[in-house]
Design an enzyme around this catalytic site. Structure first.
Site, PDB file in Angstrom:
ATOM      1  N   CYS B 135       0.845  -1.195   0.000  1.00 59.67           N
ATOM      2  CA  CYS B 135       0.000   0.000   0.000  1.00 59.67           C
ATOM      3  C   CYS B 135       0.879   1.243   0.000  1.00 59.67           C
ATOM      4  CB  CYS B 135      -0.912  -0.018   1.234  1.00 59.67           C
ATOM      5  SG  CYS B 135      -2.082   1.326   1.221  1.00 59.67           S
ATOM      6  N   CYS B 342      -5.320   0.014 -47.617  1.00 57.83           N
ATOM      7  CA  CYS B 342      -5.024   1.344 -47.078  1.00 57.83           C
ATOM      8  C   CYS B 342      -6.202   2.296 -47.272  1.00 57.83           C
ATOM      9  CB  CYS B 342      -3.791   1.847 -47.812  1.00 57.83           C
ATOM     10  SG  CYS B 342      -3.449   3.580 -47.592  1.00 57.83           S
TER      11      CYS B 342
HETATM   12  S1  SF4 Z   1      -1.497   4.486 -41.782  1.00 50.47           S
HETATM   13 FE1  SF4 Z   1      -0.655   4.373 -43.853  1.00 50.47          FE
HETATM   14  S2  SF4 Z   1      -1.087   2.296 -44.540  1.00 50.47           S
HETATM   15 FE2  SF4 Z   1      -2.376   2.671 -42.744  1.00 50.47          FE
HETATM   16  S3  SF4 Z   1      -4.293   3.375 -43.643  1.00 50.47           S
HETATM   17 FE3  SF4 Z   1      -3.123   5.211 -43.153  1.00 50.47          FE
HETATM   18  S4  SF4 Z   1      -2.022   5.647 -45.059  1.00 50.47           S
HETATM   19 FE4  SF4 Z   1      -2.755   3.576 -45.256  1.00 50.47          FE
END
Ligand code: SF4
Ligand SMILES: Cc1cc2nc3c(=O)[nH]c(=O)nc-3n(C[C@H](O)[C@H](O)[C@H](O)COP(=O)(O)OP(=O)(O)OC[C@H]3O[C@@H](n4cnc5c(N)ncnc54)[C@H](O)[C@@H]3O)c2cc1C
Ligand SMILES: Cc1cc2nc3c(=O)[nH]c(=O)nc-3n(C[C@H](O)[C@H](O)[C@H](O)COP(=O)(O)O)c2cc1C
Ligand code: SF4
Ligand code: SF4
Lengths: 447, 428
Positions: B135, B342
């Protein structure tokens, strides 16, 4: 070419959650105690529990929580009127952002469906035989529970494929057949015998069932759409909405509506399903006619929204008077009359025709969607008490006037039991199963 | 259905999930509710000489709208009389004979004090003892809790005194408010401990109110440091468990504590050497019912892996946890961006460009959409881009096949030494 294009129109509209979206949504759920969402679900799915399990990565456990309470959890995830039920009760109503319970339920059940992991086991056989008439959600749900308790279950289904309206009625772009087939398969795996193409009253008699089974569950749903009772109803091109939707659930969809004009009569969910099907079959224009107004229609708000987005037109305060045909006996037009809602006869919304307001709408098809008839013949053959074709049942046990016969689902809809929904049919199926088990245990017929 | 039973230094419990000594285990009513909900054991709220508490006591840290990412408290040990606690422990044990009840203890660093309390709690039938040397507030100012837990000699001596009297297994609960936890863990070993548990809370101040300039929490306008726990402390606790588990000088079963919120966290602690886990904050946030998914999730995980007993995963990751000097310098990963997945937020680019090794090229295609490409020769395989990437599967770290044999820093130093010594005569 056209063919496959139209078929594509009948693929599921809503894509399921991605993993990331499911996690985000699951983590948004507060995991309420004594959660209102759970109380609003007719099958009492423990919503916070299954959502927490999605968040913790325990998808098998999540699906089990759902399917334990609701054997048709994968169908319900897609067709339940969630805004009236669980999501409507969710505490997160601020900014109109209740948890997307239906979509999460779909995520978990889809996972288990794709993995094909069996979650339930048949009980130790207790020697009792139950006949279930109808393999819709009510019948299947009763069967699932009875199998788990050790009963020998035989389902008699008039159609060639099991699943009831989930299989034949609800449009495939909302509920794909593959989901229904999987649910049917789960029940079969637990040992239920499903005899398709067997209509009770025709292929088997009620007396035979009464003789050969310990208990009988009548889960036959409702019947065809009633006639409009207007002139010209027998012309080619006048369709029953449910029969029509059924044709879109075949291997390949019909081609005869491409470029045609379609009028749907009625404003319930069946009307909407028929109208959106017509659009997806390539109809040039689809109109829904309703005697009353948007305020009185029984279709769910999300269905109404969906139909408008799909391009369905709505024409309120319009009632059909006569179907007009050509020399070949095909529909050419629909003669209608304008209606008005008036404040008289002790009612705020009495419906009256507006004098001399008849007009015609040119159309190639008229689809009736004004409710469903009852399975009167079968009820009569069982010789059980009924009113207007609806069997009278004990409100708790769902037992009919013949103590060996129970009834659940749409067949008893209308006398104050549940809604004509899949989820309500599922719950009644469970209730029937437990009531039967209870009564056989009480009479010491089983241990 | 896997076997979830554990045996921690002789203490049996139906599953590895115990409630940590804290408000959830304050009374018999609560512990019995917890057992009904499924908890396998409970470490009773620390017993000792009665204290006085303040109001308010708790504060939490939210992170980006998520409540209780971390939790902070200035509560002391039990504020209920010892007799009442003993009576309730007795009753609870009688109702739940197969569940583990551990008495957490804290008294002044005096032999007779330890003897007395150990005897009294064992008389009511506890399954084990946990010595609270952790504690960090209040009690420490009185020479107890973390104050004695930070001094190896005191840990050793007090453990020894408790062991002199104890018939049940003694677990020593360690404070994380120390540079090297293995030092106090070894002291517990020398004192004769049967097991160690960690971590207690970490010294903390949850925040400062920007309007009143008061501390959070405050007691009538004044604050004092508290103890930090909850999800935020998990990595700290996991490391401490791992360090103790891999130390050749400790070799005691470990009860893992700190930020455990679900079965996955628990499984990580087990893999890193804990025989069981204890939970406080997650239960305080959601109630006892969270244990249902902990049990179900762990069970499903073990089933899926084909493991029949939870004890079989205990410590499986320990051999994989080592010193930096033993890592292969020739192992290499590089980032790979899948432009199909992406979503073009360009977060990876700016993270690498501004704060890592400028290894990502950003250009725009004919439609103006950003496209990203890793220059493998510049990528050091740090993981940063994949950490900031919001889209699953858009960045993967892939292993680059290496022609060089494995070589760790330690091996390299060894080799250089050998080279230098063999080179020496020539040099001379
Ligand atoms: S961090 Fe880079 S790879 Fe990931 S979604 Fe965004 S742009 Fe695309
Ligand atoms: C177009 C349409 C859309 C719908 N959309 C939704 C929706 O979005 N959400 C929702 O919750 N609900 C919806 N519903 C309602 C829902 O489908 C029903 O409430 C539900 O299917 C009722 O289940 P049930 O098992 O009682 O009956 P049914 O599903 O009708 O099943 C009855 C079964 O019994 C069989 N049967 C009948 N007579 C016999 C006999 N004599 N012998 C053997 N078998 C027999 C039938 O062939 C059928 O398979 C919709 C209904 C329709 C028509
Ligand atoms: C309000 C509060 C009171 C606590 N009291 C005690 C105590 O009396 N004795 C003790 O050993 N640990 C006590 N702890 C520490 C917990 O037992 C546990 O070690 C710590 O909270 C880390 O676990 P968690 O991240 O699951 O909360 C307390 C923690 C909190 C939040
Ligand atoms: S009411 Fe909403 S927030 Fe609460 S448990 Fe149900 S879904 Fe989650
Ligand atoms: S949780 Fe209970 S004890 Fe704590 S402040 Fe709220 S009401 Fe008071």
């Amino acid at each position: 070419m056209i063919n496959s294009l139209l078929d594509k129109n009948f693929e599921e509209v809503t894509l399921g959650f991605s993993k990331a979206s499911a996690m985000e949504e699951a983590n948004r759920c507060l995991y309420c105690y004594d959660a209102p969402c759970m109380r609003a679900c007719p099958t009492s799915i423990n919503v916070p529990s299954f959502i927490k399990k999605i968040a913790s990565g325990n998808l098998k456990g999540s699906a089990k929580v759902i399917l334990e309470a609701n054997p048709m959890g994968a169908s319900c995830a897609r067709v339940c009127p969630t805004e009236e039920l669980c999501e409507g009760a969710c505490v997160m109503q601020k900014d109109d952002k209740p948890i997307k319970i239906g979509a999460l339920q779909r995520y978990a059940t889809d996972w288990v469906k794709n993995q094909d992991i069996p979650l339930f086991n048949a009980g130790v056989p207790n020697g009792k035989r139950i006949a279930i008439i109808g393999s819709g959600p009510a019948g299947l749900s009763a069967a699932r529970e009875l199998c788990r308790m050790g009963y020998e279950v035989t389902i008699f289904e008039a159609e060639k494929k099991a699943g009831g309206l989930n299989q034949h009625g609800i449009v495939s772009f909302r509920l794909p057949q593959e989901v229904v087939d999987w649910e049917v398969e789960q029940v079969r795996r637990l040992g239920a015998t499903i005899l398709t193409g067997k209509r009770v009253g025709k292929d088997v008699t009620c007396d035979e069932l009464l003789e050969n089974f310990d208990r009988i569950i009548v889960a036959v749903g409702m019947s065809k759409v009633p006639n409009l009772n207007i002139e010209g109803e027998m012309l080619e091109g006048v369709l029953d909405a449910i029969e029509f939707v059924k044709t879109t659930k075949q291997e390949t969809v019909p081609q005869n509506m491409i470029g045609k004009k379609v009028v749907v009569i009625g404003a319930g969910n069946t009307a909407i399903d028929a109208a959106t099907c017509a659009i997806r079959l390539g109809a040039a224009s689809v109109k829904i006619l309703y005697r009353r107004t948007a305020n009185e229609m029984t279709a769910y708000p999300f269905e109404y929204e969906f139909a408008k987005q799909e391009g369905v037109e709505f024409q309120w305060l319009t009632s059909p008077k006569k179907v007009v045909g050509n020399e070949d006996g095909q529909v050419m037009a629909l003669e209608c009359v304008q209606m008005k809602l008036v404040d008289c006869y002790d009612r705020k919304d009495a419906l009256l025709e507006v004098e001399n307001s008849n007009f015609t709408i040119a159309t190639d098809f008229v689809i009736r969607a004004i409710g469903q008839k009852r399975q009167v013949d079968l009820i009569q053959e069982f010789n059980i008490q009924q009113s207007n074709g609806i069997p009278s049942v004990d409100p708790v046990t769902l037992q009919t006037s013949n103590s060996k016969v129970y009834a659940c689902g749409d067949v008893i809809y209308g006398n104050g039991y549940g809604d004509a929904t899949v989820v309500s049919a599922v719950q009644q199926g469970k209730d029937c199963a437990y009531a039967i088990h209870h009564s056989l245990k009480q009479s010491s017929e089983i241990a | 259905m896997a076997d979830l039973r554990i045996n921690l230094a002789g203490i049996q419990s139906p599953n590895p999930f115990w409630l940590a000594s804290a408000p959830p285990t304050n009374s018999g009513y609560q512990v019995q509710r917890a057992f009904e909900a499924g908890w396998g054991g409970a470490v009773w709220k620390t017993l000792g000489d009665p204290i006085l508490n303040v109001s308010s006591r708790f504060a939490a840290v939210s992170f980006n709208g998520q409540k209780v990412a971390g939790f902070n408290n200035i509560e002391l040990i039990t504020d209920r009389p010892l007799e009442i606690n003993l009576k309730e422990i007795y009753e609870t044990k009688k109702r739940f004979p197969n569940h583990a009840i551990i008495a957490s203890l804290m008294v002044e660093p005096k032999q007779e004090k330890w003897h007395e309390i150990v005897k009294r709690v064992e008389d009511v039938g506890v399954d084990g003892l946990e010595l609270n040397f952790g504690c960090p507030h209040g009690m420490a100012e009185r020479g107890m809790g973390a104050a004695s837990g930070q001094v190896p000699e005191l840990v050793e001596k007090q453990t020894y005194w408790a062991k002199e009297m104890a018939k049940t297994p003694v677990i020593v609960k360690l404070t994380p408010n120390i540079t090297d936890i293995t030092v106090t863990a070894e002291a517990a070993v020398r004192g004769g401990a049967d097991a160690i548990s960690m971590i207690n809370t970490i010294n903390s101040l949850a925040g400062v109110d920007l309007n009143t300039w008061n501390t959070i929490p405050h007691v009538g306008g004044k604050g004092a440091h508290g103890g930090y726990c909850g999800p935020a402390v998990k990595p700290i606790a996991l490391n401490m468990v791992g360090e103790c588990a891999r130390s050749p000088h400790i070799n005691l079963p470990i009860s893992g504590i700190g930020g455990i919120s679900n079965w996955q966290d628990a499984a990580e602690f087990l893999l890193m050497g804990a025989t069981g886990v204890q939970v406080c904050t997650a239960a305080m946030h959601h109630g006892f019912r969270i244990v249902e998914d902990m049990i179900d999730g762990l069970n499903n995980y073990l089933d899926e892996k084909g493991i029949t007993s939870v004890m079989d995963i205990v410590g499986q990751s320990v051999p994989k946890y080592s010193d930096w000097g033993n890592l292969d310098l020739n192992y290499k990963v590089v980032a790979e961006i899948n432009n199909d997945k992406c979503i073009h937020c360009n977060k990876c680019y700016i993270a690498c460009e501004d704060t890592s090794h400028q290894a990502i090229d950003l250009y725009h295609d004919a439609s103006g959409l950003s496209q990203l490409k890793i220059r493998e020769e510049d990528c050091v395989g740090c993981n940063l881009c994949s950490i900031v990437c919001p889209e699953e599967g858009a960045i993967t770290m892939k292993e680059v096949k290496n022609t060089l044999p494995s070589m760790t820093w330690n091996e390299r130093q060894e080799m250089l030494k050998v080279l230098n010594t063999t080179a020496e005569p020539i040099g001379k």
